[in-house]
Design a protein around this motif. Sequence first.
Motif, mmCIF file in Angstrom:
data_model
loop_
_atom_site.group_PDB
_atom_site.id
_atom_site.type_symbol
_atom_site.label_atom_id
_atom_site.label_comp_id
_atom_site.label_asym_id
_atom_site.label_seq_id
_atom_site.Cartn_x
_atom_site.Cartn_y
_atom_site.Cartn_z
ATOM 1 N N MET A 136 -18.713 -7.069 -0.675
ATOM 2 C CA MET A 136 -19.573 -5.888 -0.680
ATOM 3 C C MET A 136 -18.942 -4.715 0.041
ATOM 4 S SD MET A 136 -22.242 -4.352 -1.634
ATOM 5 C CE MET A 136 -23.210 -5.692 -2.342
ATOM 6 N N ASP A 137 -18.226 -4.957 1.134
ATOM 7 C CA ASP A 137 -17.598 -3.863 1.871
ATOM 8 C C ASP A 137 -16.606 -3.108 0.982
ATOM 9 O OD1 ASP A 137 -18.992 -4.399 4.189
ATOM 10 O OD2 ASP A 137 -17.452 -5.744 4.988
ATOM 11 N N ASN A 138 -15.833 -3.854 0.187
ATOM 12 C CA ASN A 138 -14.870 -3.203 -0.706
ATOM 13 C C ASN A 138 -15.567 -2.471 -1.849
ATOM 14 O OD1 ASN A 138 -12.791 -4.054 0.878
ATOM 15 N ND2 ASN A 138 -11.974 -5.566 -0.561
ATOM 16 N N VAL A 152 0.840 -1.204 0.000
ATOM 17 C CA VAL A 152 0.000 0.000 0.000
ATOM 18 C C VAL A 152 0.874 1.252 0.000
ATOM 19 C CG1 VAL A 152 -1.715 1.322 1.305
ATOM 20 C CG2 VAL A 152 -1.959 -1.169 1.099
ATOM 21 N N GLN A 153 1.978 1.218 0.741
ATOM 22 C CA GLN A 153 2.891 2.355 0.770
ATOM 23 C C GLN A 153 3.479 2.608 -0.615
ATOM 24 O OE1 GLN A 153 3.545 4.618 3.158
ATOM 25 N NE2 GLN A 153 4.829 5.652 1.614
ATOM 26 N N TYR A 154 3.804 1.520 -1.352
ATOM 27 C CA TYR A 154 4.344 1.675 -2.703
ATOM 28 C C TYR A 154 3.373 2.399 -3.629
ATOM 29 C CZ TYR A 154 8.395 -1.410 -1.934
ATOM 30 O OH TYR A 154 9.577 -1.964 -1.500
ATOM 31 N N LEU A 155 2.060 2.206 -3.389
ATOM 32 C CA LEU A 155 1.060 2.889 -4.213
ATOM 33 C C LEU A 155 1.164 4.403 -4.072
ATOM 34 C CD1 LEU A 155 -2.144 0.721 -3.485
ATOM 35 C CD2 LEU A 155 -0.541 0.479 -5.389
ATOM 36 N N LYS A 156 1.668 4.879 -2.930
ATOM 37 C CA LYS A 156 1.754 6.317 -2.654
ATOM 38 C C LYS A 156 3.028 6.941 -3.206
ATOM 39 C CE LYS A 156 -0.674 5.518 1.740
ATOM 40 N NZ LYS A 156 -0.603 5.677 3.217
ATOM 41 N N GLU A 157 3.971 6.093 -3.627
ATOM 42 C CA GLU A 157 5.250 6.608 -4.117
ATOM 43 C C GLU A 157 5.079 7.261 -5.484
ATOM 44 O OE1 GLU A 157 7.911 6.655 -2.311
ATOM 45 O OE2 GLU A 157 7.119 5.460 -0.650
ATOM 46 N N SER A 158 6.048 8.115 -5.852
ATOM 47 C CA SER A 158 6.002 8.802 -7.148
ATOM 48 C C SER A 158 6.611 7.964 -8.260
ATOM 49 C CB SER A 158 6.724 10.146 -7.059
ATOM 50 O OG SER A 158 8.085 9.958 -6.657
ATOM 51 N N ASP A 159 7.363 6.937 -7.891
ATOM 52 C CA ASP A 159 8.026 6.081 -8.877
ATOM 53 C C ASP A 159 7.014 5.074 -9.451
ATOM 54 O OD1 ASP A 159 9.543 4.350 -10.356
ATOM 55 O OD2 ASP A 159 11.033 3.959 -8.781
ATOM 56 N N ARG A 189 -8.309 -2.121 5.239
ATOM 57 C CA ARG A 189 -7.898 -1.626 6.566
ATOM 58 C C ARG A 189 -6.735 -0.641 6.456
ATOM 59 N NH1 ARG A 189 -4.739 -4.196 10.668
ATOM 60 N NH2 ARG A 189 -4.656 -6.092 9.403
ATOM 61 N N TYR A 190 -5.848 -0.863 5.479
ATOM 62 C CA TYR A 190 -4.699 0.030 5.296
ATOM 63 C C TYR A 190 -4.980 1.176 4.308
ATOM 64 C CZ TYR A 190 -1.799 -3.310 7.867
ATOM 65 O OH TYR A 190 -1.263 -4.122 8.852
ATOM 66 N N LYS A 191 -6.284 1.382 3.996
ATOM 67 C CA LYS A 191 -6.708 2.488 3.118
ATOM 68 C C LYS A 191 -6.132 2.361 1.707
ATOM 69 C CE LYS A 191 -8.483 4.280 6.875
ATOM 70 N NZ LYS A 191 -9.930 4.159 7.145
#
Length: 456
Positions: free
Chosen positions: A73-75, A5-12, A39-41
Amino acid sequence: MPTAVQYLKESDPNLQVLGAAYIQHECYNNNDAKHEVRRYKGIAELVKLFNCDSQEVQRFATGATRNLIYENMDNKVALIEEGGILWNMSSKDNLKEKMAKETLQDLTEKILIPLAGTENADSIQQTPSEADIFYNTTGCLRNLSSVNEKTRQQMRETPGLVDALVCYIKGSLEGNSAEDKGVENAVCVLRNLSYQLYSEMPPSAALRLEGPTRASDTSKGEAIGCFTPQGKKAKNRRDKDLSTFTEVARVPKGMEWLWHPQIVGLYNRVLHQCEINAITREAACGALQNITAGDKRWASVLSRVALEQERMLPILLDLLRTNNDLELRSLTGFLRNLSRHAKDKNDMATKVVNNLITKLPNDGNQKEPSSEVVVNVCGVLNNLVTSTSLAARDICYFDGLSKLVGIKNIHDSSAGKLKAAKAAATVLCNMFQYKKLHREYKGKGFTRPDFADMSI
């Protein structure tokens, strides 16, 4: 998972692809992983990547999201809250109305219209990728069009939506691609948008189609247990309706396609060219059933267009050979409407009675065809019997009496079987009104009690 999930936020972009690919793989068939991403947004971060400049990032982000929301359904709710759009979300009724409100314009303008082809095109020109995109989009529209009146109205009124679907079907037929899955979706959408059309269309359109004096001369509906002969005045009016339908038959635009005489010809071409895909044929018959249903003037006009201008009876009788019950329901429902509005009941009776008798079960205990099909077939027979003795004569000649009596007398107490029994009893009751045929009935071994409706 927190690292992905953190990698999704990176600029690379390479890290974004790595994170999305990991999520896609882990969530393929793992509910715990799907919960962990939420859970990790991670859903919000994936949605942000949908509009990334890198197509590879887009591909992995949307692929991961597709796995995330599958049977979760939650997702799906979380994705809607983040503004995400995907086809299989549209399959959940409680999400369809919101999806339609937020997505119809973009789906139509950015995908449907550009990929639907152009008017008078010889074929549809799409790359394999574009074909998939169009198929997914029309699949989404197919789901949305089945939810409720409000969404149907919104779809009918979305500029370019109906035109694009018609254009795509035309181009596909020209290119001999009637079996295409995109055609299936497009015809199904038109069928759904034709549902309850006359009660849901704009009042101005309804008034134009019905005419200013129609309200004072409305049919009272189908006969139930007695004759309702067609008056000369009603016959003359219908003849005039058919000859003057060009008053409202200008070049169609938008939702006008749904009730325009040209749409009957388009569905006719679909039925002629689509030999393999029963779902497409069923949808075309269903659309025709919808636009010829009821006692509205325009339902009668379009029925006459189908019978007299498009000459559809032969193809419909040919299609009766199918054992696909869903297809038979729409097909016999359409025939029921045609038999109600047909100008020459004698001619129709001569052509259809024998074919319809072969579809009836021997009694009410048989499971196939369904009760809905039996009720429709009896409805056709009743519409013809109440107008011409030829229909009653042919039912007797082709050994339909034994089947009708069996359906009436031998059945369980389920609602469907009781309705079929009542429909058969109505046909028999009306057949008995022709005293000149009593000798023929007796010759087949049937007497007055066989024609009586014991439920009355």
